[in-house]
Design a protein around this motif. Structure first.
Motif, PDB file in Angstrom:
ATOM      1  N   ARG A 164     -10.641  -3.948  10.086  1.00 31.01           N
ATOM      2  CA  ARG A 164      -9.311  -3.790   9.507  1.00 31.01           C
ATOM      3  C   ARG A 164      -9.268  -4.248   8.068  1.00 31.01           C
ATOM      4  O   ARG A 164      -8.278  -4.063   7.378  1.00 31.01           O
ATOM      5  N   ARG A 209     -11.186   1.423   4.913  1.00 32.46           N
ATOM      6  CA  ARG A 209     -11.762   0.846   6.131  1.00 32.46           C
ATOM      7  C   ARG A 209     -13.259   1.125   6.143  1.00 32.46           C
ATOM      8  O   ARG A 209     -13.688   2.233   5.856  1.00 32.46           O
ATOM      9  N   GLY A 232      -5.352   1.013  14.665  1.00 33.70           N
ATOM     10  CA  GLY A 232      -5.491   0.758  13.233  1.00 33.70           C
ATOM     11  C   GLY A 232      -5.001   1.871  12.328  1.00 33.70           C
ATOM     12  O   GLY A 232      -5.138   1.801  11.114  1.00 33.70           O
ATOM     13  N   PRO A 263      -5.988   4.515   7.388  1.00 31.60           N
ATOM     14  CA  PRO A 263      -5.754   4.112   5.997  1.00 31.60           C
ATOM     15  C   PRO A 263      -7.090   3.993   5.267  1.00 31.60           C
ATOM     16  O   PRO A 263      -8.109   3.690   5.899  1.00 31.60           O
ATOM     17  N   ASP A 306      -3.728  -8.091  14.914  1.00 32.86           N
ATOM     18  CA  ASP A 306      -4.153  -7.627  13.598  1.00 32.86           C
ATOM     19  C   ASP A 306      -4.527  -8.793  12.692  1.00 32.86           C
ATOM     20  O   ASP A 306      -3.672  -9.450  12.115  1.00 32.86           O
ATOM     21  N   TRP A 337       7.984  -8.024   5.974  1.00 34.82           N
ATOM     22  CA  TRP A 337       8.411  -6.959   5.063  1.00 34.82           C
ATOM     23  C   TRP A 337       9.920  -6.959   4.839  1.00 34.82           C
ATOM     24  O   TRP A 337      10.396  -6.783   3.735  1.00 34.82           O
ATOM     25  N   PHE A 369       0.864  -1.191   0.000  1.00 33.34           N
ATOM     26  CA  PHE A 369       0.000   0.000   0.000  1.00 33.34           C
ATOM     27  C   PHE A 369       0.894   1.233   0.000  1.00 33.34           C
ATOM     28  O   PHE A 369       2.099   1.134   0.239  1.00 33.34           O
ATOM     29  N   LEU A 379       1.633   5.009   1.765  1.00 32.17           N
ATOM     30  CA  LEU A 379       1.380   5.612   3.074  1.00 32.17           C
ATOM     31  C   LEU A 379       0.300   6.683   2.987  1.00 32.17           C
ATOM     32  O   LEU A 379       0.185   7.377   1.984  1.00 32.17           O
ATOM     33  N   THR A 380      -0.452   6.799   4.045  1.00 31.33           N
ATOM     34  CA  THR A 380      -1.410   7.907   4.103  1.00 31.33           C
ATOM     35  C   THR A 380      -0.615   9.194   4.292  1.00 31.33           C
ATOM     36  O   THR A 380       0.563   9.157   4.683  1.00 31.33           O
ATOM     37  N   VAL A 396       4.025   0.355  10.408  1.00 26.85           N
ATOM     38  CA  VAL A 396       4.818   0.568   9.196  1.00 26.85           C
ATOM     39  C   VAL A 396       5.715   1.803   9.366  1.00 26.85           C
ATOM     40  O   VAL A 396       6.842   1.848   8.869  1.00 26.85           O
TER      41      VAL A 396
HETATM   42  P1  ADP Z   1      -1.815   0.380  14.767  1.00 24.43           P
HETATM   43  O1  ADP Z   1      -1.599   1.835  14.555  1.00 24.43           O
HETATM   44  O2  ADP Z   1      -3.049   0.086  15.534  1.00 24.43           O
HETATM   45  O3  ADP Z   1      -0.603  -0.314  15.299  1.00 24.43           O
HETATM   46  P2  ADP Z   1      -1.215  -1.206  12.473  1.00 24.43           P
HETATM   47  O4  ADP Z   1       0.132  -0.672  12.278  1.00 24.43           O
HETATM   48  O5  ADP Z   1      -1.338  -2.566  13.060  1.00 24.43           O
HETATM   49  O6  ADP Z   1      -2.091  -0.199  13.325  1.00 24.43           O
HETATM   50  O7  ADP Z   1      -1.974  -1.113  11.102  1.00 24.43           O
HETATM   51  C1  ADP Z   1      -3.272  -1.636  10.932  1.00 24.43           C
HETATM   52  C2  ADP Z   1      -3.425  -2.287   9.564  1.00 24.43           C
HETATM   53  O8  ADP Z   1      -3.416  -1.306   8.542  1.00 24.43           O
HETATM   54  C3  ADP Z   1      -2.306  -3.236   9.240  1.00 24.43           C
HETATM   55  O9  ADP Z   1      -2.844  -4.365   8.618  1.00 24.43           O
HETATM   56  C4  ADP Z   1      -1.418  -2.436   8.287  1.00 24.43           C
HETATM   57  O10 ADP Z   1      -0.662  -3.259   7.446  1.00 24.43           O
HETATM   58  C5  ADP Z   1      -2.453  -1.624   7.551  1.00 24.43           C
HETATM   59  N1  ADP Z   1      -1.942  -0.366   7.007  1.00 24.43           N
HETATM   60  C6  ADP Z   1      -1.050   0.462   7.565  1.00 24.43           C
HETATM   61  N2  ADP Z   1      -0.849   1.559   6.829  1.00 24.43           N
HETATM   62  C7  ADP Z   1      -1.628   1.414   5.722  1.00 24.43           C
HETATM   63  C8  ADP Z   1      -1.872   2.227   4.570  1.00 24.43           C
HETATM   64  N3  ADP Z   1      -1.265   3.396   4.386  1.00 24.43           N
HETATM   65  N4  ADP Z   1      -2.760   1.775   3.661  1.00 24.43           N
HETATM   66  C9  ADP Z   1      -3.385   0.598   3.861  1.00 24.43           C
HETATM   67  N5  ADP Z   1      -3.204  -0.212   4.905  1.00 24.43           N
HETATM   68  C10 ADP Z   1      -2.337   0.189   5.842  1.00 24.43           C
END
Ligand code: ADP
Ligand code: MG
Length: 684
Positions: free
Chosen positions: A578, A447, A293, A444, A549, A334, A261, A263-264, A298
């Motif tokens: 999610r 959702r 979420g 992201p 997750d 990753w 994906f 990044l936002t 990342v």
């Molecule tokens: P948290 O902030 O609660 O730790 P996570 O890092 O577990 O959240 O992310 C939640 C889910 O969203 C994961 O499955 C992750 O891979 C996914 N994710 C993270 N960033 C993005 C993005 N920019 N676009 C789509 N999915 C994303």
């Protein structure tokens, strides 16, 4: 040494000093800043017959001793009778010193405070406060302070020590007059006088509510000291060297490309903030906040690659094994294909595995280390630790965070703390005063919002039917069992029973059970089976609260939702929604619910915004509970109350900033007055 001399009995004065020291009262200023916790009104005196009509209330009388005997029945006690011409009163002391019998010898005049009651032999008081007076000893014309006391320290002794200290200290103001007046603060010297010796006309309510200007002054001073200390610590931190992790390199680029994906923009923004910090020659201390979420993992991974690109190691620490495991899985997924060497270290590893991991950490082969508390154990040495990432940081104590920070060899590693729990403003300004804060304020895309419903426990059958239907559509379900505060064992029992009930009710579904008592390996196995879709329903205790997750899970059932904190419900609810499927969260409750309980659960239905929920939860529960009293910053404050005195916190912060920049000598003087030896303690 003469044989008669008593064993190791130090001179009395020394013992007093020791006892004062034990309360932290070893300097005159410390004594003066030992402020009363409440006041007693000894300005009134009643006749005994008058007082006899005031059962259950604390009254003060005065009389002459007519009898003083030790009695042995029903148990050993000192029994003193006194009279004041109107009536006779018996005083009983179950624990007493010989000196008290002398003080209360026949013929002595006593002033006595206590609760009057009707005993078997007439009026009596048990364990009253007693002091010898002369016939012409005036009544105090002011309230009498009552101090927090320690073992072996009487109020009389404390009062004496404090009064003496008052005459010796330099009570001049640390703030310049103009500034003090602008802030409408009472002079320091006047404030301590009022608090230790309230004048007769004082507003007693304001004094006990701590809203009196004298209290306001002390609270302000205390908060100012805290802010100064935190800001100084921040400046000191900037003096320490940290590895310069210059701009991201090839590995970071590869990871960015490999991600499924993009990044936002919120993720990009916080990552940019982190990158700038990492490239600085002093240690970053940044708190990354983002709702459940929002995609913090990342961001952490991309921070780690920047360290690795610069040939430094990264340590990622999570509060539970399950969570650490999730990170490991996700991040290794990753990074391992990109050739990054990742070590895994938790308490549950076998001795040999641990040694192997430690060796890789020590010789620098391991570029990224993921684990639990095991990471901060003494015998783990990093070859070149450049970045420490702490997930769900509020679950760790300050000390634990610091230990990991100290793992750097000749420089302090950068620190990134992550939290899904939004931190209220006042706390951020006190406990976290020296942290930079980044916020991911966007989820992201893709959702689907989680639909939340409240359902009475009686309708459990309908819920079970819904679980069945969802599973048949290929969706996965969490079923969370009630929180039982008193007992983990009970919580376990309900989870086991629920598991049995669901297995019986839904024989065609594959159902798993996970709880805190499972061995880590077993836990992992169950979680894995759920993540792989082998299990359709996961019955769980609150162990799944953070971080788990599994995108395909789209139905969350929580039993006895009324027993959970709102933020906790929010965390749990964040386990679904999610993926792209429409998700639902069913909050089952045991009726009848009180008004407040109803309102609280309604909040869950009304909003999905974790910050809003936390704000409302805070209104209900108070900040102490929020982070645990020890860490809340409140623990460091003796007088100020973070909630009630929020405006003072803000003032103190602004003034602290001003003083440090423009009048450092004043800042020094203020810190010296307020912190003395305690400075380190505040330097979190
Ligand atoms: P948290 O902030 O609660 O730790 P996570 O890092 O577990 O959240 O992310 C939640 C889910 O969203 C994961 O499955 C992750 O891979 C996914 N994710 C993270 N960033 C993005 C993005 N920019 N676009 C789509 N999915 C994303
Ligand atoms: Mg997370």
């Amino acid at each position: 040494m003469p044989a008669t001399r008593k064993k190791s009995s130090p001179p009395k004065s020394l013992r007093t000093a020791d006892r004062l020291a034990r309360l932290g009262l070893s300097t005159d200023m410390a004594l003066v800043l030992h402020l009363p916790m409440r006041y007693e009104d000894e300005t009134q005196r009643h006749s005994i017959s008058d007082a006899a009509r005031q059962y259950g209330q604390s009254v003060q009388i005065e009389g002459v001793v007519t009898g003083c005997d030790v009695q042995y029945r029903p148990r050993r006690q000192l029994v003193v009778t006194i009279t004041d011409d109107t009536e006779q009163l018996t005083l009983r002391f179950l624990n007493f010193y010989g000196s008290q019998a002398t003080q209360m010898a026949v013929g002595k005049r006593l002033r006595v405070r206590g609760e009057m009651r009707e005993g078997f032999f007439g009026l009596e008081m048990v364990h009253p406060a007693v002091r010898s007076v002369d016939i012409d000893t005036p009544l105090p014309d002011a309230l009498t302070p009552v101090y927090p006391a320690g073992e072996g320290l009487s109020q009389t002794l404390l009062r004496k020590a404090i009064d003496a200290a008052m005459t010796r200290i330099d009570a001049s103001d640390t703030l310049p007059d103009a500034m003090r007046e602008k802030l409408r603060l009472m002079p320091f010297s006047e404030a301590v006088k009022v608090l230790h010796h309230p004048p007769p006309e004082v507003d007693e309510n304001a004094l006990s509510e701590r809203t009196h200007p004298a209290w306001i002054r002390m609270k302000f001073d205390e908060l100012l000291a805290q802010q100064l200390s935190m800001k100084r610590a921040q400046a000191a931190r900037r003096q320490q060297g940290a590895p310069v992790l210059a701009s991201p390199g090839s590995l970071t680029g590869l990871l960015t490309k490999a991600l499924p994906f993009s990044l936002t923009s919120a993720q990009q923004r916080v990552l940019e903030e982190i990158r700038v910090d990492l490239a600085a020659p002093y240690p970053m201390q940044r708190l990354l906040q983002g709702d459940v979420g929002s995609g913090k993992t990342v961001v952490a991974a991309l921070a780690a690659t920047q360290a690795i690109d610069n040939h430094y190691q990264t340590a990622l620490m999570a509060p539970t094994e399950i969570l650490a495991e999730q990170h490991f899985r996700k991040i290794a997924g990753w990074l391992a294909p990109l050739g990054v060497n990742i070590a895994w270290l938790t308490g549950s590893l076998k001795k040999r595995e641990k040694e192997e991991a430690r060796a890789r950490i020590e010789n620098g082969t391991a570029q990224l280390v993921i684990g639990t508390h095991a990471l901060i154990q003494q015998d783990v040495d990093f070859a070149r630790l450049g970045l420490v990432i702490v997930d769900e940081q509020h679950r760790f104590g300050v000390a634990q965070r610091l230990t990991l920070r100290n793992k750097g060899i000749d420089s302090v590693p950068h620190q990134l703390m992550m939290s899904a729990t939004p931190i209220p403003r006042t706390l951020a300004m006190t406990y976290f005063a020296d942290l930079e804060v980044s916020v991911i304020d966007e989820l992201p895309p893709g959702r689907t919002p989680v639909i939340t419903r409240l359902i009475a426990q009686e309708r459990r059958d309908e819920v079970i039917a819904r679980v069945h239907a969802a599973a048949k559509e290929g969706r996965q379900i969490y079923w969370v069992c009630p929180l039982i505060e008193e007992s983990e064992a009970l919580q376990l029992q309900t989870a086991t029973e629920t598991y049995a009930m669901l297995t019986a009710a839904l024989p065609d579904l594959r159902i798993g059970l996970v709880h805190g008592r499972l061995k880590p390996a077993e836990k992992q196995q169950v979680m894995e089976a759920f993540a792989q879709g082998e299990l359709q329903v996961l019955v769980a205790t609150t162990v799944i609260e953070v971080g788990v997750d599994v995108p395909n899970a789209s139905l969350m059932v929580i039993e006895h939702a009324e027993r959970f904190g709102l933020s906790q419900l929010h965390q749990l609810r964040g386990r679904v929604g999610r993926g792209t499927d429409a998700s639902a969260c069913l909050l089952m409750y045991q009726g009848p619910l009180g008004l407040i309980a109803k309102q609280r659960l309604a909040i869950m239905r009304e909003t999905a915004d974790g910050f809003e929920i936390a704000r409302r939860d805070l209104e209900i529960r108070g900040p102490g509970e929020f982070l645990g009293a020890r860490q809340s910053g409140q623990a460091m404050l003796r007088f100020a109350d973070l909630e009630q005195d929020q405006w003072l916190v803000e003032q103190a912060r602004d003034i602290a900033q001003h003083l440090l920049v423009n009048e450092p000598a004043i800042a020094d003087a203020h810190l010296a007055r307020w912190l003395g030896a305690k400075e380190d303690y505040l330097r979190v």
